[in-house]
Design an enzyme around this catalytic site. Structure first.
Site, PDB file in Angstrom:
ATOM      1  N   ASP A   1       0.850  -1.186   0.000  1.00  0.00           N
ATOM      2  CA  ASP A   1       0.000   0.000   0.000  1.00  0.00           C
ATOM      3  C   ASP A   1       0.885   1.235   0.000  1.00  0.00           C
ATOM      4  O   ASP A   1       2.097   1.144   0.169  1.00  0.00           O
ATOM      5  CB  ASP A   1      -0.946   0.011   1.205  1.00  0.00           C
ATOM      6  CG  ASP A   1      -0.255  -0.450   2.456  1.00  0.00           C
ATOM      7  OD1 ASP A   1       0.938  -0.109   2.622  1.00  0.00           O
ATOM      8  OD2 ASP A   1      -0.881  -1.148   3.278  1.00  0.00           O
TER       9      ASP A   1
ATOM     10  N   ASP B   1       1.552   5.083   1.510  1.00  0.00           N
ATOM     11  CA  ASP B   1       1.269   6.087   2.535  1.00  0.00           C
ATOM     12  C   ASP B   1       1.891   7.406   2.115  1.00  0.00           C
ATOM     13  O   ASP B   1       2.933   7.427   1.456  1.00  0.00           O
ATOM     14  CB  ASP B   1       1.884   5.667   3.885  1.00  0.00           C
ATOM     15  CG  ASP B   1       1.303   4.354   4.382  1.00  0.00           C
ATOM     16  OD1 ASP B   1       0.151   4.049   4.046  1.00  0.00           O
ATOM     17  OD2 ASP B   1       2.017   3.617   5.094  1.00  0.00           O
TER      18      ASP B   1
ATOM     19  N   ASP C   1      11.092   3.769  12.413  1.00  0.00           N
ATOM     20  CA  ASP C   1      11.894   2.722  13.053  1.00  0.00           C
ATOM     21  C   ASP C   1      13.264   2.505  12.414  1.00  0.00           C
ATOM     22  O   ASP C   1      14.289   2.736  13.033  1.00  0.00           O
ATOM     23  CB  ASP C   1      11.088   1.415  13.190  1.00  0.00           C
ATOM     24  CG  ASP C   1      10.357   0.992  11.931  1.00  0.00           C
ATOM     25  OD1 ASP C   1      10.545   1.644  10.874  1.00  0.00           O
ATOM     26  OD2 ASP C   1       9.599   0.000  11.975  1.00  0.00           O
TER      27      ASP C   1
HETATM   28  P1  ATP Z   1       4.718  -3.153   5.141  1.00  0.00           P
HETATM   29  O1  ATP Z   1       5.284  -3.466   3.820  1.00  0.00           O
HETATM   30  O2  ATP Z   1       4.572  -4.345   5.970  1.00  0.00           O
HETATM   31  O3  ATP Z   1       3.467  -2.318   5.123  1.00  0.00           O
HETATM   32  P2  ATP Z   1       5.822  -0.812   6.268  1.00  0.00           P
HETATM   33  O4  ATP Z   1       7.238  -0.388   6.522  1.00  0.00           O
HETATM   34  O5  ATP Z   1       5.052   0.004   5.303  1.00  0.00           O
HETATM   35  O6  ATP Z   1       5.863  -2.305   5.869  1.00  0.00           O
HETATM   36  P3  ATP Z   1       3.780  -0.115   8.119  1.00  0.00           P
HETATM   37  O7  ATP Z   1       3.389  -0.794   9.369  1.00  0.00           O
HETATM   38  O8  ATP Z   1       2.823   0.002   7.009  1.00  0.00           O
HETATM   39  O9  ATP Z   1       5.099  -0.847   7.652  1.00  0.00           O
HETATM   40  O10 ATP Z   1       4.296   1.324   8.545  1.00  0.00           O
HETATM   41  C1  ATP Z   1       4.560   2.366   7.631  1.00  0.00           C
HETATM   42  C2  ATP Z   1       5.764   3.168   8.093  1.00  0.00           C
HETATM   43  O11 ATP Z   1       5.502   3.722   9.382  1.00  0.00           O
HETATM   44  C3  ATP Z   1       7.035   2.364   8.273  1.00  0.00           C
HETATM   45  O12 ATP Z   1       7.735   2.237   7.071  1.00  0.00           O
HETATM   46  C4  ATP Z   1       7.782   3.171   9.284  1.00  0.00           C
HETATM   47  O13 ATP Z   1       8.394   4.278   8.696  1.00  0.00           O
HETATM   48  C5  ATP Z   1       6.674   3.672  10.174  1.00  0.00           C
HETATM   49  N1  ATP Z   1       6.447   2.741  11.302  1.00  0.00           N
HETATM   50  C6  ATP Z   1       5.574   1.705  11.342  1.00  0.00           C
HETATM   51  N2  ATP Z   1       5.606   1.067  12.510  1.00  0.00           N
HETATM   52  C7  ATP Z   1       6.517   1.724  13.249  1.00  0.00           C
HETATM   53  C8  ATP Z   1       6.999   1.558  14.568  1.00  0.00           C
HETATM   54  N3  ATP Z   1       6.553   0.576  15.335  1.00  0.00           N
HETATM   55  N4  ATP Z   1       7.934   2.435  14.998  1.00  0.00           N
HETATM   56  C9  ATP Z   1       8.379   3.437  14.220  1.00  0.00           C
HETATM   57  N5  ATP Z   1       7.981   3.617  12.975  1.00  0.00           N
HETATM   58  C10 ATP Z   1       7.052   2.805  12.470  1.00  0.00           C
HETATM   59 MG    MG Z   2       2.923  -0.230   4.807  1.00  0.00          MG
END
Ligand code: ATP
Ligand code: MG
Length: 457
Positions: free
Chosen positions: A72, A74, A148
């Site tokens: 997705d 963001d 993170d």
């Molecule tokens: P995925 O492909 O699984 O969606 P993602 O990195 O996009 O991986 P998300 O949970 O959608 O993970 O989170 C989007 C963004 O928000 C992350 O890339 C990170 O920058 C931030 N983020 C998410 N969870 C955390 C956390 N627990 N602590 C700090 N930053 C976070």
């Molecule tokens: Mg994501």
């Protein structure tokens, strides 16, 4: 308190960029703009036109750079939720503590959030340092620092086709290194779920975790216990659906994170053939994820917990419980034991039950029940599940194939297949469950609790 303040000061120093962010042009980051959601681009364009900064951020940028399909998209911006919402026809503000905006385009939702400040050390935390509230708006740079890992703090400007990188995330991504921004221990304490995320990204990207980010995990694994069960469910599901689930589970096991996560999993691994069953189930899941096919969480958890259900089912039959009833009781008790740690949502729980309960019926179906089984909403998933069991040599593969063929046929062919079944040509297919029942329950073939007469062909 002083210690926390100093640690936070140091971690902010560590996470503070020494100079401005690195800016990567198209030929350096290699993102193909055609693979970027046009809706996410639209959100950035509209915000830009109204004088705001807006970038695609997080997992999508990371995945695009390494050539994976983002799940997705963001967007992060310096506009506040109240400034964002009126700019789009279908947009709603969600969240109470930290508000963000969902901009809706048909099936796709672009989650659009305002830059956020990282932990200031003044937030409300629990006694282990876990942040309970975190809701201040911040600058672009601050927003990067509160993310993170360095690879997750990349911002893509789809108009300039430029990646903005405050923490050398592009270099880490190219070198396949998972590196926490700031002081790893503090950041894991703030949010222990980050430990799971580190393992997931490492498995997904074929990366290694930087030693400083790896070291605290074994020590802090126990903190996972304090994470709310529903949050844990979301991250665990992501972990199981990342395309490398078995690798993740082994890593979890290695660092001791598995115990509080899927408490029953250890027991499953100890069962004879338990690990093999999970392995087969997860290999199928991984193959589907990598082929871009959807994954059903209920199927996944049904598979993970099945060996335990089966064990309790058999024990209950031994104790004299009627076969279908025994399965129902076994299903309920396994779900109840599991969900106090990992909150499997109710709708998934009921699907899991259906998938499991149909397994008993596949092995002992009569003509009347076959037609009824076909009508069940989870029939298809249950047939897939039967295939899994056949692959694990738990049921006859001929039986599993018969049901698969039935599921794939039109009504007319189904009628013919069922006639053949009735004519008794499928006697061999029902054998696997017979032995135990004969031993204890000579009359147990008399159907389910709903009174079905399950005659064995
Ligand atoms: P995925 O492909 O699984 O969606 P993602 O990195 O996009 O991986 P998300 O949970 O959608 O993970 O989170 C989007 C963004 O928000 C992350 O890339 C990170 O920058 C931030 N983020 C998410 N969870 C955390 C956390 N627990 N602590 C700090 N930053 C976070
Ligand atoms: Mg994501």
């Amino acid at each position: 308190m002083l210690k926390t303040t100093i640690t936070n000061f140091v971690s902010r120093l560590l996470s503070a960029p020494t100079k401005g962010p690195e800016r990567w042009s198209r030929d350096m980051h290699g993102i193909d703009r055609r693979r970027v959601s046009r809706h996410a681009v639209k959100v950035c364009e509209v915000l830009n036109q109204h004088g705001f900064d807006a970038y695609i951020v997080g997992g999508a940028v990371r995945d695009l750079i390494v050539g994976l399909e983002p799940k997705d998209f963001d967007v992060a911006t310096n506009a506040t939720p109240n400034q964002i919402r009126p700019l789009f026809r279908r947009a709603r503000i969600i969240g109470r503590r930290f508000q963000l905006v969902h901009v809706v385009f048909g099936q796709e939702i672009i989650e659009t959030s305002t830059f956020r400040a990282p932990s200031s050390g003044n937030q409300e935390t629990d006694e282990h340092g876990r942040i309970l509230r975190d809701n201040e708006f911040g600058t672009h740079e601050e927003d990067a620092a509160r993310r993170d890992f360095t690879i997750n703090a990349l911002y893509y400007d789809p108009i300039k086709e430029e990646v903005i990188d405050f923490h050398r995330g592009v270099a880490d991504l190219k070198n396949r290194v998972i590196r926490m921004i700031g002081d790893p221990e503090t950041r894991y304490r703030e949010d222990p779920v980050r430990m799971l995320r580190a393992l997931r990204f490492a498995a997904k990207l074929g990366a290694r975790i930087d030693p400083a980010s790896q070291e605290p995990i074994v020590r802090l694994a126990g903190l996972i216990e304090h994470v709310p069960a529903s949050r844990l469910f979301d991250e665990t599901l992501k972990l199981l659906c990342c395309g490398h689930a078995m690798d993740c589970l082994r890593d979890l096991h290695r660092v001791g994170l598995n115990k509080s996560l899927i408490p029953l999993l250890d027991t499953i691994f100890e069962e004879q053939g338990g690990e093999e069953f999970v392995d087969i189930a997860l290999a199928r899941t991984d193959a589907r994820v990598r082929a871009g096919k959807p994954i059903s969480p209920s199927f996944l958890f049904a598979a993970l917990l099945w060996r335990l259900v089966r064990k309790r089912w058999e024990a209950l039959i031994e104790e004299g419980e009627q076969r279908n009833n025994a399965l129902m009781l076994a299903a309920d008790s396994v779900i109840a034991d599991q969900t106090h740690r990992l909150a499997i949502q109710r709708r998934y729980q009921s699907d899991m039950r259906e998938i499991w309960l149909m397994q008993a019926r596949f092995e002992r179906a009569s003509v009347r029940t076959i037609w009824r089984i076909i009508e069940q909403p989870r029939f298809r998933a249950a047939v897939d599940f039967l295939q899994l069991r056949a692959e694990a040599r738990e049921v006859d593969s001929v039986l599993a194939q018969w049901w698969m063929d039935l599921a794939n046929s039109g009504t007319e062919t189904r009628g013919e297949m069922i006639d053949v079944w009735q004519a008794g040509h499928s006697a061999a297919r029902t054998r696997p469950a017979r032995r135990r029942r004969r031993k204890k329950h000579p009359s147990a073939s008399a159907g389910s609790s709903s009174g079905d007469q399950e005659t064995e062909p």
